[in-house]
Enzyme design. Sequence first.
Site, PDB file in Angstrom:
ATOM      1  N   GLY A 112       0.514 -16.294  -2.081  1.00  0.00           N
ATOM      2  CA  GLY A 112      -0.690 -16.656  -2.846  1.00  0.00           C
ATOM      3  C   GLY A 112      -0.911 -15.775  -4.055  1.00  0.00           C
ATOM      4  O   GLY A 112      -0.787 -16.217  -5.197  1.00  0.00           O
ATOM      5  N   GLY A 113      -1.230 -14.511  -3.835  1.00  0.00           N
ATOM      6  CA  GLY A 113      -1.411 -13.644  -4.980  1.00  0.00           C
ATOM      7  C   GLY A 113      -2.404 -12.530  -4.759  1.00  0.00           C
ATOM      8  O   GLY A 113      -2.664 -12.122  -3.626  1.00  0.00           O
ATOM      9  N   ALA A 152       0.846  -1.200   0.000  1.00  0.00           N
ATOM     10  CA  ALA A 152       0.000   0.000   0.000  1.00  0.00           C
ATOM     11  C   ALA A 152       0.880   1.248   0.000  1.00  0.00           C
ATOM     12  O   ALA A 152       0.598   2.237  -0.692  1.00  0.00           O
ATOM     13  CB  ALA A 152      -0.914  -0.002   1.225  1.00  0.00           C
ATOM     14  N   SER A 174      -5.936  -9.039   0.308  1.00  0.00           N
ATOM     15  CA  SER A 174      -5.141  -7.998   0.979  1.00  0.00           C
ATOM     16  C   SER A 174      -4.194  -7.278   0.016  1.00  0.00           C
ATOM     17  O   SER A 174      -4.023  -6.060   0.113  1.00  0.00           O
ATOM     18  CB  SER A 174      -4.368  -8.554   2.169  1.00  0.00           C
ATOM     19  OG  SER A 174      -3.675  -9.692   1.787  1.00  0.00           O
ATOM     20  N   GLU A 195      -3.022  -3.157   5.804  1.00  0.00           N
ATOM     21  CA  GLU A 195      -3.467  -3.941   6.970  1.00  0.00           C
ATOM     22  C   GLU A 195      -3.655  -3.107   8.226  1.00  0.00           C
ATOM     23  O   GLU A 195      -4.475  -3.446   9.086  1.00  0.00           O
ATOM     24  CB  GLU A 195      -2.484  -5.102   7.229  1.00  0.00           C
ATOM     25  CG  GLU A 195      -3.034  -6.116   8.230  1.00  0.00           C
ATOM     26  CD  GLU A 195      -2.154  -7.342   8.405  1.00  0.00           C
ATOM     27  OE1 GLU A 195      -1.222  -7.555   7.604  1.00  0.00           O
ATOM     28  OE2 GLU A 195      -2.411  -8.095   9.367  1.00  0.00           O
ATOM     29  N   ALA A 197       4.242 -12.197   0.670  1.00  0.00           N
ATOM     30  CA  ALA A 197       2.968 -12.776   0.205  1.00  0.00           C
ATOM     31  C   ALA A 197       3.231 -13.804  -0.890  1.00  0.00           C
ATOM     32  O   ALA A 197       3.943 -13.536  -1.850  1.00  0.00           O
ATOM     33  CB  ALA A 197       2.055 -11.680  -0.305  1.00  0.00           C
ATOM     34  N   ARG A 233     -10.938 -20.000   5.701  1.00  0.00           N
ATOM     35  CA  ARG A 233      -9.769 -20.174   6.548  1.00  0.00           C
ATOM     36  C   ARG A 233     -10.088 -20.497   8.007  1.00  0.00           C
ATOM     37  O   ARG A 233      -9.373 -21.256   8.654  1.00  0.00           O
ATOM     38  CB  ARG A 233      -8.968 -18.867   6.512  1.00  0.00           C
ATOM     39  CG  ARG A 233      -7.600 -19.076   6.051  1.00  0.00           C
ATOM     40  CD  ARG A 233      -6.951 -17.777   5.767  1.00  0.00           C
ATOM     41  NE  ARG A 233      -6.421 -17.867   4.415  1.00  0.00           N
ATOM     42  CZ  ARG A 233      -5.752 -16.902   3.831  1.00  0.00           C
ATOM     43  NH1 ARG A 233      -5.544 -15.769   4.459  1.00  0.00           N
ATOM     44  NH2 ARG A 233      -5.288 -17.054   2.630  1.00  0.00           N
ATOM     45  N   ASP A 285       2.446  -1.393  15.456  1.00  0.00           N
ATOM     46  CA  ASP A 285       2.879  -0.053  15.908  1.00  0.00           C
ATOM     47  C   ASP A 285       1.966   1.068  15.398  1.00  0.00           C
ATOM     48  O   ASP A 285       1.676   2.013  16.138  1.00  0.00           O
ATOM     49  CB  ASP A 285       4.302   0.262  15.416  1.00  0.00           C
ATOM     50  CG  ASP A 285       5.311  -0.775  15.837  1.00  0.00           C
ATOM     51  OD1 ASP A 285       4.931  -1.722  16.548  1.00  0.00           O
ATOM     52  OD2 ASP A 285       6.477  -0.642  15.448  1.00  0.00           O
ATOM     53  N   LYS A 301      10.509   0.580   9.735  1.00  0.00           N
ATOM     54  CA  LYS A 301      11.152   0.049  10.948  1.00  0.00           C
ATOM     55  C   LYS A 301      12.288  -0.917  10.604  1.00  0.00           C
ATOM     56  O   LYS A 301      13.271  -1.026  11.318  1.00  0.00           O
ATOM     57  CB  LYS A 301      10.056  -0.703  11.694  1.00  0.00           C
ATOM     58  CG  LYS A 301      10.337  -1.121  13.066  1.00  0.00           C
ATOM     59  CD  LYS A 301       9.039  -1.745  13.586  1.00  0.00           C
ATOM     60  CE  LYS A 301       9.188  -2.510  14.825  1.00  0.00           C
ATOM     61  NZ  LYS A 301       7.932  -3.158  15.219  1.00  0.00           N
TER      62      LYS A 301
END
Length: 528
Positions: free
Chosen positions: A47-48, A15, A370, A354, A45, A273, A206, A34
Amino acid sequence: MDVKTDILIIGSGIASLQAARLLGQYFQVQIVTKSSVKTSSSYRAQGGIAAVTSPEDHIKFHITDTLSAGEYHHENKFVDVLIQDGMTIIQQLLLDGLPIDRLDNGEPALGLEGAHSHHRILHAGGDRTGQILIDYLLQHLSPNVHVNSNEMAFELLMNTDGACIGVLTKSDKGIKRYFAHHVILASGGAGALYSSTSNYSTNTGDGIALAYRAGAAISDMEFMQFHPSLLWCNGEAKGLVSEAVRGAGGIFVNAERQPIMAGVHPLLDLAPRHVTAHTLYIKRTFGQETFIDISSIQGFDNKFPTITKLCMDNGIDLQNGLIPVAPGSHFLMGGVIADDTGRTSISNLYAVGEVACTGVHGANRLASNSLLEGITFGQKMAQFIIKTGCKQTNFTLAVAHCHQSMPALLTKKNLQQIMMHTLGIVRNPLDMQLLIEQLPSLQILRQVNVMGLNQQQLELYMMHIVASLMVHAAITRTETRGAHIRNDKPNSEAKWAQRWIIFQQGQMKVRNSLYEYHQTRGNAQAIF
Ligand code: SIN
Protein backbone atom coordinates in the site's frame (compact mmCIF):
# COMPACT_ATOMS: atom_id res chain seq x y z
CA MET A 1 31.62 -16.75 20.23
CA ASP A 2 31.30 -13.18 21.68
CA VAL A 3 30.67 -10.03 19.59
CA LYS A 4 30.90 -6.55 21.10
CA THR A 5 29.24 -3.60 19.39
CA ASP A 6 27.76 -0.20 20.29
CA ILE A 7 24.22 -0.77 19.11
CA LEU A 8 22.54 -4.11 18.51
CA ILE A 9 19.34 -4.28 16.47
CA ILE A 10 17.25 -7.45 16.34
CA GLY A 11 15.26 -7.45 13.10
CA SER A 12 15.75 -5.78 9.74
CA GLY A 13 12.52 -4.10 8.62
CA ILE A 14 11.85 -0.44 8.04
CA ALA A 15 12.22 0.71 11.67
CA SER A 16 15.51 -1.17 12.03
CA LEU A 17 17.05 0.20 8.83
CA GLN A 18 15.83 3.75 9.37
CA ALA A 19 17.45 3.72 12.83
CA ALA A 20 20.61 2.00 11.54
CA ARG A 21 20.99 4.58 8.74
CA LEU A 22 21.25 7.37 11.32
CA LEU A 23 23.03 5.49 14.12
CA GLY A 24 25.68 4.19 11.72
CA GLN A 25 26.95 7.76 11.26
CA TYR A 26 28.14 7.74 14.90
CA PHE A 27 28.39 4.17 16.18
CA GLN A 28 29.13 0.58 15.28
CA VAL A 29 25.75 -1.01 14.59
CA GLN A 30 25.13 -4.74 14.40
CA ILE A 31 21.83 -6.00 12.95
CA VAL A 32 20.88 -9.64 13.54
CA THR A 33 17.97 -11.03 11.61
CA LYS A 34 16.27 -14.39 11.74
CA SER A 35 16.05 -14.62 7.95
CA SER A 36 17.21 -11.84 5.60
CA VAL A 37 16.72 -8.10 5.02
CA LYS A 38 14.38 -8.91 2.17
CA THR A 39 12.10 -11.16 4.21
CA SER A 40 10.36 -8.60 6.40
CA SER A 41 6.75 -7.38 6.46
CA SER A 42 8.13 -3.96 5.51
CA TYR A 43 9.73 -5.37 2.36
CA ARG A 44 6.37 -6.92 1.49
CA ALA A 45 4.37 -3.74 2.15
CA GLN A 46 2.34 -2.85 -0.92
CA GLY A 47 0.00 0.00 0.00
CA GLY A 48 2.37 2.71 1.09
CA ILE A 49 3.14 5.38 3.63
CA ALA A 50 0.32 7.50 5.05
CA ALA A 51 1.50 11.09 5.47
CA VAL A 52 0.12 14.56 4.94
CA THR A 53 1.74 16.05 1.85
CA SER A 54 -1.09 17.68 -0.08
CA PRO A 55 -2.54 21.17 0.52
CA GLU A 56 -6.10 19.71 0.68
CA ASP A 57 -5.09 17.50 3.59
CA HIS A 58 -4.18 18.47 7.15
CA ILE A 59 -2.57 16.72 10.10
CA LYS A 60 -5.77 17.18 12.09
CA PHE A 61 -7.63 15.04 9.50
CA HIS A 62 -4.95 12.35 9.64
CA ILE A 63 -5.11 12.34 13.45
CA THR A 64 -8.91 12.10 13.41
CA ASP A 65 -8.80 9.18 10.95
CA THR A 66 -6.18 7.40 13.09
CA LEU A 67 -8.20 7.79 16.30
CA SER A 68 -11.47 6.81 14.69
CA ALA A 69 -10.04 3.64 13.03
CA GLY A 70 -8.42 2.62 16.34
CA GLU A 71 -11.62 3.27 18.32
CA TYR A 72 -10.02 5.81 20.64
CA HIS A 73 -7.81 3.32 22.46
CA HIS A 74 -4.69 5.45 21.91
CA GLU A 75 -1.88 7.24 23.66
CA ASN A 76 -2.99 10.53 22.12
CA LYS A 77 0.23 12.44 22.56
CA PHE A 78 2.17 9.85 20.59
CA VAL A 79 -0.46 9.88 17.85
CA ASP A 80 0.20 13.63 17.54
CA VAL A 81 3.96 12.94 17.39
CA LEU A 82 3.53 10.22 14.77
CA ILE A 83 1.40 12.34 12.46
CA GLN A 84 3.12 15.70 13.00
CA ASP A 85 6.78 14.62 13.19
CA GLY A 86 6.08 11.88 10.66
CA MET A 87 4.95 14.47 8.13
CA THR A 88 8.18 16.46 8.61
CA ILE A 89 10.40 13.38 8.43
CA ILE A 90 8.68 12.10 5.28
CA GLN A 91 8.91 15.51 3.62
CA GLN A 92 12.66 15.50 4.33
CA LEU A 93 13.02 11.99 2.89
CA LEU A 94 11.23 13.18 -0.27
CA LEU A 95 13.59 16.14 -0.53
CA ASP A 96 16.52 13.75 -0.05
CA GLY A 97 15.33 11.72 -3.05
CA LEU A 98 13.16 8.84 -1.79
CA PRO A 99 11.86 7.60 -5.16
CA ILE A 100 8.07 7.64 -4.82
CA ASP A 101 5.51 7.58 -7.65
CA ARG A 102 4.71 11.07 -8.91
CA LEU A 103 2.19 12.71 -11.21
CA ASP A 104 3.22 14.34 -14.48
CA ASN A 105 3.46 17.69 -12.65
CA GLY A 106 5.96 16.21 -10.17
CA GLU A 107 3.56 16.14 -7.21
CA PRO A 108 3.34 12.85 -5.26
CA ALA A 109 0.71 10.48 -6.69
CA LEU A 110 -1.45 9.96 -3.61
CA GLY A 111 -3.48 6.79 -3.10
CA LEU A 112 -6.56 6.25 -0.97
CA GLU A 113 -7.08 3.40 1.52
CA GLY A 114 -9.73 2.31 3.99
CA ALA A 115 -10.89 4.81 6.66
CA HIS A 116 -8.76 7.67 5.25
CA SER A 117 -10.75 10.87 4.68
CA HIS A 118 -8.19 12.17 2.16
CA HIS A 119 -5.86 10.85 -0.51
CA ARG A 120 -2.57 10.66 1.42
CA ILE A 121 -0.89 7.33 0.66
CA LEU A 122 2.56 7.75 -0.86
CA HIS A 123 3.62 4.75 -2.88
CA ALA A 124 6.53 3.61 -5.02
CA GLY A 125 6.74 1.32 -8.04
CA GLY A 126 2.94 0.98 -7.91
CA ASP A 127 2.55 -1.64 -5.18
CA ARG A 128 6.31 -2.16 -4.57
CA THR A 129 6.52 0.51 -1.88
CA GLY A 130 8.14 -1.61 0.86
CA GLN A 131 10.71 -3.06 -1.52
CA ILE A 132 11.76 0.34 -2.88
CA LEU A 133 11.87 1.90 0.58
CA ILE A 134 14.03 -0.90 2.02
CA ASP A 135 16.37 -0.82 -0.99
CA TYR A 136 16.68 2.97 -0.58
CA LEU A 137 17.59 2.64 3.11
CA LEU A 138 20.05 -0.20 2.41
CA GLN A 139 21.81 2.03 -0.12
CA HIS A 140 22.18 4.72 2.55
CA LEU A 141 23.71 2.58 5.32
CA SER A 142 27.19 3.52 6.48
CA PRO A 143 29.97 0.89 6.49
CA ASN A 144 29.60 0.93 10.30
CA VAL A 145 26.37 -1.08 9.93
CA HIS A 146 26.80 -4.85 9.73
CA VAL A 147 24.00 -7.33 9.03
CA ASN A 148 24.11 -10.96 10.16
CA SER A 149 21.33 -12.98 8.54
CA ASN A 150 19.80 -16.33 9.51
CA GLU A 151 20.52 -15.86 13.20
CA MET A 152 17.71 -16.19 15.67
CA ALA A 153 17.80 -14.13 18.87
CA PHE A 154 16.59 -16.35 21.69
CA GLU A 155 17.55 -14.77 25.03
CA LEU A 156 18.16 -11.20 26.15
CA LEU A 157 21.25 -10.78 28.31
CA MET A 158 20.79 -8.71 31.47
CA ASN A 159 23.39 -7.17 33.74
CA THR A 160 23.47 -7.12 37.53
CA ASP A 161 21.57 -3.77 37.52
CA GLY A 162 18.67 -5.24 35.55
CA ALA A 163 19.61 -3.47 32.30
CA CYS A 164 19.73 -5.21 28.93
CA ILE A 165 23.27 -5.61 27.60
CA GLY A 166 22.92 -8.02 24.72
CA VAL A 167 21.38 -11.13 23.28
CA LEU A 168 22.10 -14.77 22.59
CA THR A 169 21.54 -15.94 19.02
CA LYS A 170 21.42 -19.34 17.43
CA SER A 171 22.23 -20.29 13.83
CA ASP A 172 23.54 -23.29 11.93
CA LYS A 173 26.98 -22.26 13.15
CA GLY A 174 26.01 -22.42 16.83
CA ILE A 175 25.41 -19.91 19.62
CA LYS A 176 26.75 -16.33 19.67
CA ARG A 177 26.71 -13.80 22.50
CA TYR A 178 26.30 -10.17 21.45
CA PHE A 179 27.04 -7.36 23.91
CA ALA A 180 25.96 -3.75 23.27
CA HIS A 181 25.29 -0.47 25.05
CA HIS A 182 21.83 -0.25 23.51
CA VAL A 183 19.71 -3.22 22.42
CA ILE A 184 16.84 -2.56 20.00
CA LEU A 185 13.97 -4.93 19.30
CA ALA A 186 12.74 -4.29 15.75
CA SER A 187 11.65 -7.83 15.04
CA GLY A 188 8.13 -7.21 13.69
CA GLY A 189 4.82 -8.79 14.52
CA ALA A 190 3.20 -12.17 15.03
CA GLY A 191 0.89 -12.75 12.05
CA ALA A 192 2.43 -16.20 11.51
CA LEU A 193 0.71 -17.45 14.64
CA TYR A 194 -2.32 -17.83 12.37
CA SER A 195 -2.92 -20.33 9.57
CA SER A 196 -4.06 -17.54 7.18
CA THR A 197 -1.80 -14.53 7.19
CA SER A 198 -0.29 -11.82 5.03
CA ASN A 199 2.96 -12.13 7.01
CA TYR A 200 6.07 -14.20 6.33
CA SER A 201 6.20 -17.48 8.24
CA THR A 202 9.07 -15.99 10.26
CA ASN A 203 6.80 -13.37 11.93
CA THR A 204 6.27 -15.37 15.09
CA GLY A 205 6.42 -12.59 17.69
CA ASP A 206 9.90 -13.55 18.94
CA GLY A 207 10.73 -10.01 20.12
CA ILE A 208 7.66 -9.96 22.35
CA ALA A 209 8.52 -13.36 23.80
CA LEU A 210 12.12 -12.28 24.48
CA ALA A 211 10.96 -9.09 26.20
CA TYR A 212 8.30 -10.92 28.20
CA ARG A 213 10.85 -13.43 29.50
CA ALA A 214 13.09 -10.55 30.53
CA GLY A 215 10.22 -8.93 32.47
CA ALA A 216 9.42 -5.99 30.15
CA ALA A 217 5.92 -4.48 30.11
CA ILE A 218 3.75 -5.75 27.23
CA SER A 219 0.28 -4.47 26.27
CA ASP A 220 -2.66 -4.70 23.82
CA MET A 221 -2.00 -8.32 22.93
CA GLU A 222 -5.72 -8.91 22.32
CA PHE A 223 -5.66 -6.64 19.26
CA MET A 224 -4.65 -8.51 16.11
CA GLN A 225 -5.76 -6.83 12.90
CA PHE A 226 -7.19 -8.95 10.08
CA HIS A 227 -6.79 -7.80 6.51
CA PRO A 228 -9.89 -8.48 4.43
CA SER A 229 -8.12 -9.36 1.19
CA LEU A 230 -5.48 -12.04 1.06
CA LEU A 231 -5.22 -13.91 -2.24
CA TRP A 232 -7.12 -17.15 -1.65
CA CYS A 233 -6.05 -20.16 -3.68
CA ASN A 234 -6.55 -23.88 -3.12
CA GLY A 235 -7.84 -23.29 0.40
CA GLU A 236 -4.82 -21.20 1.45
CA ALA A 237 -3.83 -17.56 1.81
CA LYS A 238 -1.05 -16.78 -0.67
CA GLY A 239 -0.21 -13.12 0.00
CA LEU A 240 -1.71 -9.67 0.20
CA VAL A 241 -4.01 -7.95 -2.27
CA SER A 242 -3.54 -4.37 -1.15
CA GLU A 243 -6.35 -2.13 0.00
CA ALA A 244 -4.96 0.27 -2.62
CA VAL A 245 -6.68 -1.96 -5.20
CA ARG A 246 -10.02 -0.92 -3.71
CA GLY A 247 -8.72 2.65 -3.45
CA ALA A 248 -8.25 2.46 -7.24
CA GLY A 249 -11.82 1.23 -7.83
CA GLY A 250 -11.81 -2.50 -7.00
CA ILE A 251 -14.94 -3.75 -5.22
CA PHE A 252 -15.70 -6.79 -3.09
CA VAL A 253 -18.15 -9.09 -4.86
CA ASN A 254 -19.56 -12.60 -4.52
CA ALA A 255 -19.36 -15.27 -7.22
CA GLU A 256 -22.36 -13.67 -8.98
CA ARG A 257 -20.44 -10.35 -9.08
CA GLN A 258 -22.87 -8.73 -6.66
CA PRO A 259 -21.25 -6.06 -4.46
CA ILE A 260 -20.74 -7.26 -0.89
CA MET A 261 -20.27 -3.98 0.96
CA ALA A 262 -23.41 -2.23 -0.35
CA GLY A 263 -25.59 -1.26 2.62
CA VAL A 264 -23.00 -2.39 5.20
CA HIS A 265 -21.06 0.84 5.75
CA PRO A 266 -21.21 4.32 4.21
CA LEU A 267 -17.58 3.99 3.06
CA LEU A 268 -18.44 0.74 1.24
CA ASP A 269 -15.24 -1.07 0.14
CA LEU A 270 -13.07 1.49 1.88
CA ALA A 271 -14.74 1.01 5.25
CA PRO A 272 -12.34 0.43 8.18
CA ARG A 273 -10.55 -2.89 7.96
CA HIS A 274 -12.42 -4.59 10.79
CA VAL A 275 -15.73 -3.88 9.01
CA THR A 276 -14.63 -5.25 5.62
CA ALA A 277 -12.83 -8.24 7.19
CA HIS A 278 -15.86 -9.13 9.32
CA THR A 279 -18.26 -8.79 6.37
CA LEU A 280 -16.17 -11.14 4.24
CA TYR A 281 -15.75 -13.52 7.17
CA ILE A 282 -19.54 -13.78 7.58
CA LYS A 283 -20.09 -14.38 3.86
CA ARG A 284 -17.47 -17.09 3.81
CA THR A 285 -18.81 -18.71 6.98
CA PHE A 286 -22.10 -19.12 5.08
CA GLY A 287 -20.25 -20.81 2.23
CA GLN A 288 -19.98 -17.92 -0.23
CA GLU A 289 -16.82 -17.22 -2.19
CA THR A 290 -15.48 -13.68 -2.08
CA PHE A 291 -13.58 -11.73 -4.74
CA ILE A 292 -12.32 -8.30 -5.67
CA ASP A 293 -13.70 -7.19 -9.00
CA ILE A 294 -10.89 -5.24 -10.70
CA SER A 295 -12.55 -4.84 -14.08
CA SER A 296 -12.94 -1.06 -13.68
CA ILE A 297 -9.19 -0.54 -13.06
CA GLN A 298 -7.39 0.51 -16.24
CA GLY A 299 -3.78 -0.72 -16.57
CA PHE A 300 -4.02 -2.94 -13.46
CA ASP A 301 -0.72 -4.72 -14.17
CA ASN A 302 1.19 -1.42 -14.34
CA LYS A 303 -0.39 -0.05 -11.20
CA PHE A 304 -0.08 -3.29 -9.26
CA PRO A 305 2.87 -5.31 -10.62
CA THR A 306 3.41 -7.27 -7.38
CA ILE A 307 -0.22 -8.36 -7.15
CA THR A 308 -0.30 -9.19 -10.86
CA LYS A 309 2.74 -11.45 -10.41
CA LEU A 310 1.30 -13.01 -7.24
CA CYS A 311 -1.88 -13.86 -9.14
CA MET A 312 0.03 -15.25 -12.15
CA ASP A 313 2.29 -17.34 -9.90
CA ASN A 314 -0.81 -18.85 -8.37
CA GLY A 315 -2.57 -19.51 -11.66
CA ILE A 316 -5.20 -16.74 -11.30
CA ASP A 317 -6.33 -15.42 -14.67
CA LEU A 318 -6.86 -11.67 -14.34
CA GLN A 319 -8.64 -11.47 -17.72
CA ASN A 320 -12.01 -12.15 -16.07
CA GLY A 321 -11.38 -9.31 -13.59
CA LEU A 322 -11.89 -11.34 -10.41
CA ILE A 323 -9.30 -11.96 -7.68
CA PRO A 324 -10.38 -14.54 -5.07
CA VAL A 325 -9.76 -13.16 -1.58
CA ALA A 326 -10.30 -14.05 2.10
CA PRO A 327 -9.38 -12.36 5.39
CA GLY A 328 -6.31 -13.28 7.43
CA SER A 329 -4.06 -11.99 10.21
CA HIS A 330 -2.09 -8.91 9.23
CA PHE A 331 -0.81 -6.64 12.01
CA LEU A 332 -0.49 -6.85 15.80
CA MET A 333 -1.37 -3.60 17.54
CA GLY A 334 0.04 -4.92 20.82
CA GLY A 335 3.63 -5.50 21.79
CA VAL A 336 6.41 -4.28 24.04
CA ILE A 337 5.39 -0.98 25.65
CA ALA A 338 7.68 1.74 24.34
CA ASP A 339 7.61 5.52 24.11
CA ASP A 340 8.23 7.61 21.00
CA THR A 341 11.98 7.18 21.46
CA GLY A 342 11.66 3.41 21.73
CA ARG A 343 12.42 3.21 25.45
CA THR A 344 10.83 0.23 27.20
CA SER A 345 10.42 -0.58 30.90
CA ILE A 346 13.92 -2.16 30.86
CA SER A 347 16.99 0.10 30.76
CA ASN A 348 18.95 0.00 27.49
CA LEU A 349 16.22 -2.07 25.82
CA TYR A 350 14.27 -0.35 23.03
CA ALA A 351 11.35 -1.51 20.90
CA VAL A 352 10.32 0.04 17.59
CA GLY A 353 7.95 -0.83 14.74
CA GLU A 354 5.38 -3.59 14.96
CA VAL A 355 7.03 -5.30 17.94
CA ALA A 356 6.39 -2.14 19.99
CA CYS A 357 3.18 -0.91 21.54
CA THR A 358 3.35 2.90 21.70
CA GLY A 359 -0.43 3.37 21.65
CA VAL A 360 -0.47 5.00 18.21
CA HIS A 361 -2.62 2.36 16.56
CA GLY A 362 -5.26 2.04 19.23
CA ALA A 363 -7.37 -1.08 18.86
CA ASN A 364 -7.12 -1.12 15.06
CA ARG A 365 -4.35 0.44 12.98
CA LEU A 366 -5.19 2.88 10.20
CA ALA A 367 -3.97 1.58 6.82
CA SER A 368 -0.41 2.59 5.88
CA ASN A 369 0.35 4.11 9.28
CA SER A 370 2.83 1.29 9.99
CA LEU A 371 5.54 2.33 7.51
CA LEU A 372 5.07 5.86 8.84
CA GLU A 373 5.56 4.51 12.36
CA GLY A 374 8.76 2.64 11.45
CA ILE A 375 10.25 5.66 9.69
CA THR A 376 9.22 8.21 12.34
CA PHE A 377 9.94 6.34 15.54
CA GLY A 378 13.03 4.69 14.02
CA GLN A 379 14.43 8.20 13.49
CA LYS A 380 13.33 9.55 16.88
CA MET A 381 14.85 6.55 18.65
CA ALA A 382 18.13 6.98 16.76
CA GLN A 383 18.23 10.68 17.67
CA PHE A 384 17.63 9.81 21.33
CA ILE A 385 20.44 7.23 21.35
CA ILE A 386 22.83 9.58 19.54
CA LYS A 387 22.14 12.18 22.25
CA THR A 388 22.54 9.61 25.03
CA GLY A 389 25.75 8.17 23.61
CA CYS A 390 27.43 4.91 24.52
CA LYS A 391 28.47 5.55 28.09
CA GLN A 392 30.16 3.23 30.55
CA THR A 393 27.89 0.21 30.68
CA ASN A 394 28.05 -2.48 33.34
CA PHE A 395 28.65 -5.63 31.31
CA THR A 396 28.59 -8.00 34.31
CA LEU A 397 26.01 -10.64 33.49
CA ALA A 398 23.25 -11.38 36.00
CA VAL A 399 22.83 -15.01 37.01
CA ALA A 400 20.12 -16.68 34.88
CA HIS A 401 17.15 -18.09 36.80
CA CYS A 402 15.34 -20.17 34.19
CA HIS A 403 15.51 -23.81 35.20
CA GLN A 404 12.17 -25.20 34.03
CA SER A 405 12.28 -27.96 31.45
CA MET A 406 10.13 -27.54 28.33
CA PRO A 407 6.46 -28.50 28.82
CA ALA A 408 4.51 -30.30 26.06
CA LEU A 409 3.73 -27.91 23.21
CA LEU A 410 1.19 -28.00 20.36
CA THR A 411 2.57 -28.54 16.89
CA LYS A 412 3.06 -25.35 14.85
CA LYS A 413 0.28 -26.25 12.42
CA ASN A 414 -2.12 -27.14 15.19
CA LEU A 415 -1.39 -23.91 17.07
CA GLN A 416 -1.90 -21.82 13.90
CA GLN A 417 -5.23 -23.50 13.16
CA ILE A 418 -6.45 -23.11 16.73
CA MET A 419 -5.41 -19.44 16.76
CA MET A 420 -7.33 -18.82 13.51
CA HIS A 421 -10.42 -20.46 14.95
CA THR A 422 -10.20 -19.11 18.50
CA LEU A 423 -8.50 -15.71 18.29
CA GLY A 424 -9.69 -14.80 14.81
CA ILE A 425 -12.15 -12.11 13.72
CA VAL A 426 -15.00 -13.52 15.84
CA ARG A 427 -14.16 -14.90 19.29
CA ASN A 428 -16.08 -16.61 22.06
CA PRO A 429 -15.05 -17.11 25.68
CA LEU A 430 -15.56 -20.89 25.74
CA ASP A 431 -13.10 -21.49 22.92
CA MET A 432 -10.66 -19.02 24.48
CA GLN A 433 -10.88 -20.84 27.81
CA LEU A 434 -10.25 -24.13 26.02
CA LEU A 435 -7.15 -22.66 24.36
CA ILE A 436 -5.84 -21.47 27.73
CA GLU A 437 -6.21 -25.04 29.00
CA GLN A 438 -4.33 -26.42 25.98
CA LEU A 439 -1.35 -24.10 26.47
CA PRO A 440 1.24 -24.48 29.23
CA SER A 441 0.89 -21.83 31.95
CA LEU A 442 2.64 -18.52 31.35
CA GLN A 443 4.49 -18.95 34.66
CA ILE A 444 6.02 -22.20 33.43
CA LEU A 445 6.69 -20.88 29.92
CA ARG A 446 8.52 -17.87 31.33
CA GLN A 447 10.90 -20.04 33.34
CA VAL A 448 11.92 -22.51 30.63
CA ASN A 449 15.65 -23.04 30.19
CA VAL A 450 16.05 -22.51 26.44
CA MET A 451 19.77 -23.20 26.09
CA GLY A 452 19.53 -26.68 24.60
CA LEU A 453 16.73 -25.99 22.10
CA ASN A 454 17.19 -25.95 18.34
CA GLN A 455 15.83 -23.09 16.18
CA GLN A 456 12.55 -24.83 15.38
CA GLN A 457 11.93 -25.63 19.03
CA LEU A 458 12.81 -22.06 20.03
CA GLU A 459 10.40 -20.60 17.50
CA LEU A 460 7.56 -22.87 18.57
CA TYR A 461 8.24 -22.06 22.21
CA MET A 462 8.13 -18.30 21.51
CA MET A 463 4.90 -18.73 19.54
CA HIS A 464 3.36 -20.39 22.60
CA ILE A 465 4.36 -17.45 24.82
CA VAL A 466 2.83 -14.94 22.38
CA ALA A 467 -0.33 -17.03 21.87
CA SER A 468 -0.73 -17.29 25.61
CA LEU A 469 -0.37 -13.51 26.13
CA MET A 470 -2.91 -12.95 23.36
CA VAL A 471 -5.54 -15.33 24.68
CA HIS A 472 -5.23 -14.12 28.27
CA ALA A 473 -5.66 -10.52 27.17
CA ALA A 474 -8.51 -11.39 24.81
CA ILE A 475 -10.52 -13.27 27.42
CA THR A 476 -9.94 -10.54 29.99
CA ARG A 477 -11.28 -7.70 27.80
CA THR A 478 -14.98 -8.50 28.03
CA GLU A 479 -16.12 -6.19 25.23
CA THR A 480 -15.77 -5.72 21.50
CA ARG A 481 -13.36 -2.98 20.47
CA GLY A 482 -11.34 -2.51 17.32
CA ALA A 483 -10.12 -5.33 15.18
CA HIS A 484 -12.23 -8.28 16.39
CA ILE A 485 -15.68 -9.16 17.67
CA ARG A 486 -16.52 -11.06 20.85
CA ASN A 487 -19.79 -12.82 20.17
CA ASP A 488 -20.80 -12.78 23.85
CA LYS A 489 -20.09 -9.02 24.15
CA PRO A 490 -20.72 -7.56 20.72
CA ASN A 491 -20.46 -3.88 21.73
CA SER A 492 -17.79 -1.67 23.22
CA GLU A 493 -18.37 -1.04 26.93
CA ALA A 494 -17.73 2.22 28.75
CA LYS A 495 -15.94 0.42 31.59
CA TRP A 496 -13.29 -0.79 29.14
CA ALA A 497 -12.63 2.59 27.52
CA GLN A 498 -9.05 3.72 28.17
CA ARG A 499 -8.14 0.44 29.89
CA TRP A 500 -4.98 -1.42 28.98
CA ILE A 501 -4.16 -5.06 29.75
CA ILE A 502 -0.51 -5.15 30.73
CA PHE A 503 1.84 -8.09 31.35
CA GLN A 504 5.00 -7.41 33.32
CA GLN A 505 7.33 -9.52 35.45
CA GLY A 506 5.04 -12.52 35.04
CA GLN A 507 1.90 -10.67 36.20
CA MET A 508 -1.15 -9.39 34.32
CA LYS A 509 -2.76 -6.08 35.33
CA VAL A 510 -5.54 -3.92 33.94
CA ARG A 511 -4.42 -0.28 34.04
CA ASN A 512 -6.03 3.02 33.07
CA SER A 513 -2.98 4.20 31.20
CA LEU A 514 -0.52 2.53 28.89
CA TYR A 515 2.36 4.09 30.76
CA GLU A 516 2.94 4.42 34.48
CA TYR A 517 3.30 8.12 35.03
CA HIS A 518 5.32 9.75 37.74
CA GLN A 519 2.52 11.19 39.89
CA THR A 520 4.57 13.78 41.75
CA ARG A 521 5.86 15.73 38.78
CA GLY A 522 3.82 18.53 37.27
CA ASN A 523 5.23 17.75 33.87
CA ALA A 524 4.30 14.08 33.77
CA GLN A 525 6.93 11.83 32.28
CA ALA A 526 6.69 8.15 31.65
CA ILE A 527 8.87 6.26 34.07
CA PHE A 528 10.72 3.35 32.64
C1 SIN B 1 -2.40 -2.83 2.19
O1 SIN B 1 -1.67 -2.49 1.26
O2 SIN B 1 -3.58 -3.11 2.04
C2 SIN B 1 -1.81 -2.93 3.55
C3 SIN B 1 -1.37 -1.62 4.03
C4 SIN B 1 -1.27 -1.61 5.51
O3 SIN B 1 -1.50 -2.61 6.16
O4 SIN B 1 -1.02 -0.55 6.05
